[in-house]
Design an enzyme around this catalytic site. Structure first.
Site, mmCIF file in Angstrom:
data_model
loop_
_atom_site.group_PDB
_atom_site.id
_atom_site.type_symbol
_atom_site.label_atom_id
_atom_site.label_comp_id
_atom_site.label_asym_id
_atom_site.label_seq_id
_atom_site.Cartn_x
_atom_site.Cartn_y
_atom_site.Cartn_z
ATOM 1 N N HIS A 1 -14.817 116.297 6.956
ATOM 2 C CA HIS A 1 -15.003 117.122 8.160
ATOM 3 C C HIS A 1 -16.037 116.544 9.145
ATOM 4 O O HIS A 1 -17.008 117.175 9.540
ATOM 5 C CB HIS A 1 -15.240 118.602 7.875
ATOM 6 C CG HIS A 1 -16.333 118.971 6.915
ATOM 7 N ND1 HIS A 1 -17.607 118.520 7.013
ATOM 8 C CD2 HIS A 1 -16.337 119.798 5.859
ATOM 9 C CE1 HIS A 1 -18.347 119.041 6.064
ATOM 10 N NE2 HIS A 1 -17.594 119.808 5.339
ATOM 11 N N HIS B 1 -19.189 127.925 -5.630
ATOM 12 C CA HIS B 1 -19.030 127.664 -4.193
ATOM 13 C C HIS B 1 -17.536 127.699 -3.845
ATOM 14 O O HIS B 1 -16.726 127.141 -4.575
ATOM 15 C CB HIS B 1 -19.634 126.297 -3.873
ATOM 16 C CG HIS B 1 -19.604 125.911 -2.438
ATOM 17 N ND1 HIS B 1 -19.643 126.823 -1.416
ATOM 18 C CD2 HIS B 1 -19.549 124.680 -1.844
ATOM 19 C CE1 HIS B 1 -19.619 126.183 -0.256
ATOM 20 N NE2 HIS B 1 -19.555 124.888 -0.488
ATOM 21 N N GLU C 1 -16.051 126.632 -0.868
ATOM 22 C CA GLU C 1 -15.447 125.662 0.063
ATOM 23 C C GLU C 1 -14.308 124.942 -0.651
ATOM 24 O O GLU C 1 -14.344 124.702 -1.868
ATOM 25 C CB GLU C 1 -16.496 124.661 0.578
ATOM 26 C CG GLU C 1 -15.937 123.848 1.745
ATOM 27 C CD GLU C 1 -16.992 123.098 2.569
ATOM 28 O OE1 GLU C 1 -18.169 123.068 2.187
ATOM 29 O OE2 GLU C 1 -16.604 122.527 3.617
ATOM 30 N N ASP D 1 -13.081 122.084 -1.084
ATOM 31 C CA ASP D 1 -13.167 120.875 -1.920
ATOM 32 C C ASP D 1 -13.457 121.238 -3.378
ATOM 33 O O ASP D 1 -13.251 120.420 -4.276
ATOM 34 C CB ASP D 1 -14.193 119.864 -1.385
ATOM 35 C CG ASP D 1 -15.540 120.467 -1.046
ATOM 36 O OD1 ASP D 1 -15.600 121.659 -0.702
ATOM 37 O OD2 ASP D 1 -16.541 119.740 -1.106
ATOM 38 N N HIS E 1 -24.926 125.359 0.880
ATOM 39 C CA HIS E 1 -24.971 125.350 2.322
ATOM 40 C C HIS E 1 -24.036 126.374 2.945
ATOM 41 O O HIS E 1 -23.854 126.384 4.178
ATOM 42 C CB HIS E 1 -24.654 123.939 2.851
ATOM 43 C CG HIS E 1 -23.207 123.549 2.672
ATOM 44 N ND1 HIS E 1 -22.428 123.157 3.733
ATOM 45 C CD2 HIS E 1 -22.416 123.544 1.615
ATOM 46 C CE1 HIS E 1 -21.211 122.898 3.304
ATOM 47 N NE2 HIS E 1 -21.185 123.118 2.029
ATOM 48 N N ASP F 1 -23.313 122.143 -4.234
ATOM 49 C CA ASP F 1 -23.381 121.021 -3.281
ATOM 50 C C ASP F 1 -24.772 120.380 -3.201
ATOM 51 O O ASP F 1 -24.900 119.240 -2.730
ATOM 52 C CB ASP F 1 -23.003 121.499 -1.874
ATOM 53 C CG ASP F 1 -21.498 121.472 -1.644
ATOM 54 O OD1 ASP F 1 -20.797 120.718 -2.331
ATOM 55 O OD2 ASP F 1 -21.038 122.211 -0.762
ATOM 56 N N TYR G 1 -26.203 112.309 2.884
ATOM 57 C CA TYR G 1 -25.660 113.623 2.532
ATOM 58 C C TYR G 1 -26.603 114.720 3.029
ATOM 59 O O TYR G 1 -26.191 115.698 3.653
ATOM 60 C CB TYR G 1 -25.492 113.668 1.014
ATOM 61 C CG TYR G 1 -24.821 114.881 0.449
ATOM 62 C CD1 TYR G 1 -23.461 114.890 0.182
ATOM 63 C CD2 TYR G 1 -25.559 116.016 0.124
ATOM 64 C CE1 TYR G 1 -22.843 116.002 -0.380
ATOM 65 C CE2 TYR G 1 -24.959 117.128 -0.431
ATOM 66 C CZ TYR G 1 -23.601 117.108 -0.693
ATOM 67 O OH TYR G 1 -23.001 118.213 -1.249
ATOM 68 N N HIS H 1 -20.948 116.947 -6.228
ATOM 69 C CA HIS H 1 -20.492 115.660 -5.665
ATOM 70 C C HIS H 1 -21.385 114.546 -6.205
ATOM 71 O O HIS H 1 -22.617 114.692 -6.246
ATOM 72 C CB HIS H 1 -20.610 115.632 -4.140
ATOM 73 C CG HIS H 1 -19.723 116.598 -3.425
ATOM 74 N ND1 HIS H 1 -18.360 116.437 -3.347
ATOM 75 C CD2 HIS H 1 -20.010 117.727 -2.752
ATOM 76 C CE1 HIS H 1 -17.842 117.433 -2.643
ATOM 77 N NE2 HIS H 1 -18.824 118.235 -2.273
#
Ligand code: FEO
Length: 396
Positions: free
Chosen positions: A23, A77, A79, A81, A144, A163, A191, A224
């Site tokens: 993104h 989380h 999101e 991904d 986040h 994250d 990051y 990640h």
């Protein structure tokens, strides 16, 4: 392939070797979507993976346990991904319970519109026994996303950190002691600058909260990249430093150019800065990705912006970088602008507008040059560099 990171705690995630844009953040080294499986009296899966990596996750789980035997899903989380394959996972394993934060519940509802998922909300301080191991939940709002939370396993001194503390780095290695430390910190810095700079005040509060709670952490497993088993304190200390947005005697000149006049001015400003003893990074917005520019800006004490005037405005690539930068809320920087023009010359005014909107300290009204700068015009740019340089070095 799976990796046992602690006794009966397994990495079962996926490696995305091909992703190059996350993104708007360039990921030339790919990424990973880490998911973790704990085998105890109850079997728990922490997060999932991107939708297109569902079969990788499934294959990894199969190597350890029949997927239908998983009792609990823990959604740290939402999101996509990490949750993209959630519907397929739930269809397959039919978990007894799915745990998420209060904001996680809202995010799951908004993303998946579930009807009969066995969702159970947990808050900071809540615990879940898996048998020999326990999961302690800690909401980490806006780190986040509003839904984000950590899972801490005290028996293993393991923090599953969603994250936070991650990097976008596809590698066959899973642990910090298996990779080059300089590369690791470089990926972690990029990051932080691109994902978390905006949330620096929340990072400071969270670090204080974790210190106050006295959590004994000897491994951090993010969603990640690399797992911190040798030096979890290294990334915690780096987050402390980065979230303070501490800067140093460094300036970043970000510019775009049409016929090289603005570029000549950039080089003259560079000379002035260097003459005052400042470390300078020149970033042409045409050849540097916005996410790399932001990474350089994080620890700089000065930001110098350049653009020629095009259609009474700035060049589009500068607008791209500045829109992105403004959203990330940099702070505590001296700033100024420059640019060449043909007849109207509004670019410097627009660049100064960005500086003021970001709340940075404008140290000069800026330098404009009509068409191609001659020696006298370049001398004004050198002097602008020296003026900024004196501020950076604390000489005025
Ligand atoms: Fe890696 Fe916010 O998702």
């Amino acid at each position: 392939m799976t990796t046992e990171i602690k006794p009966n705690v397994h990495w079962v995630g996926a490696i995305d070797w091909n992703i190059r844009d996350f993104h708007g953040y360039s990921t030339p080294a790919g990424s990973t979507y880490n998911a973790y499986l704990i085998k105890d009296e109850k079997i728990a899966l922490f997060d999932t993976v991107k939708k297109e990596f569902f079969s990788d996750l499934l294959h990894n789980i199969h190597r350890l346990v029949e997927p239908e035997k998983i009792d609990y899903l823990i959604i740290n989380h939402v999101e996509l991904d990490h949750s993209g394959s959630l519907p397929q996972v739930i269809d397959l394993i039919k978990p007894e319970k799915i745990f998420c934060s209060p904001m996680g519940l809202k995010a799951i509802e908004a993303h998946f519109h579930p009807r009969d998922w066995p969702l159970e909300v947990v808050k900071s301080g809540d615990t879940l026994s898996l048998g020999k191991k326990t999961v302690h939940f800690l909401e980490t709002k806006m780190l986040h996303w509003p839904d984000s939370m950590f899972s801490y396993i005290p028996e293993d001194k393991l923090l599953i950190s969603s994250d936070a503390f991650g990097e976008h780095w596809a590698t066959s290695k899973r642990f910090d002691d298996e990779v080059d430390n300089h590369m690791l910190m470089k990926h972690a810095l990029k990051y932080y600058a691109n994902i978390l700079m905006i949330f620096s005040p929340q990072v400071q509060k969270l670090l204080a909260q974790v210190a106050e709670m006295g959590l004994d952490i000897d491994m951090i497993a993010p969603d990640h990249g690399i797992i911190w088993r040798k030096s979890p304190s290294m990334i915690i200390e780096a987050y402390d430093r980065w979230s303070r947005q501490e800067n140093r005697e460094k300036a970043v000149i970000v510019y775009d150019t049409m016929w090289k006049s603005t570029e000549k001015m950039a080089h003259a400003i560079y000379s002035g800065l260097v003459e005052e003893g400042v470390e300078v990074q020149i970033m042409n917005a045409h050849v540097n990705h916005r996410s790399d520019i932001i990474t350089e800006i994080l620890d700089a004490r000065a930001l110098v912006l350049g653009s020629p005037t095009l259609n009474n405005n700035i060049l589009p690539r500068m607008a791209d970088v500045l829109t992105y930068l403004k959203g990330l809320r940099p702070k505590d920087k001296f700033a100024a602008s420059f640019g060449s023009f043909g007849w109207s010359g509004e670019a410097v005014k627009h660049l100064n507008g960005y500086i003021e909107a970001m709340g940075l300290e404008l140290v000069d009204e800026g330098v404009k040059t009509k068409n191609v700068p001659d020696h006298e015009a370049l001398a004004l740019s050198v002097e602008l560099g020296r003026k900024i340089g004196r501020k950076v070095m604390g000489k005025e």
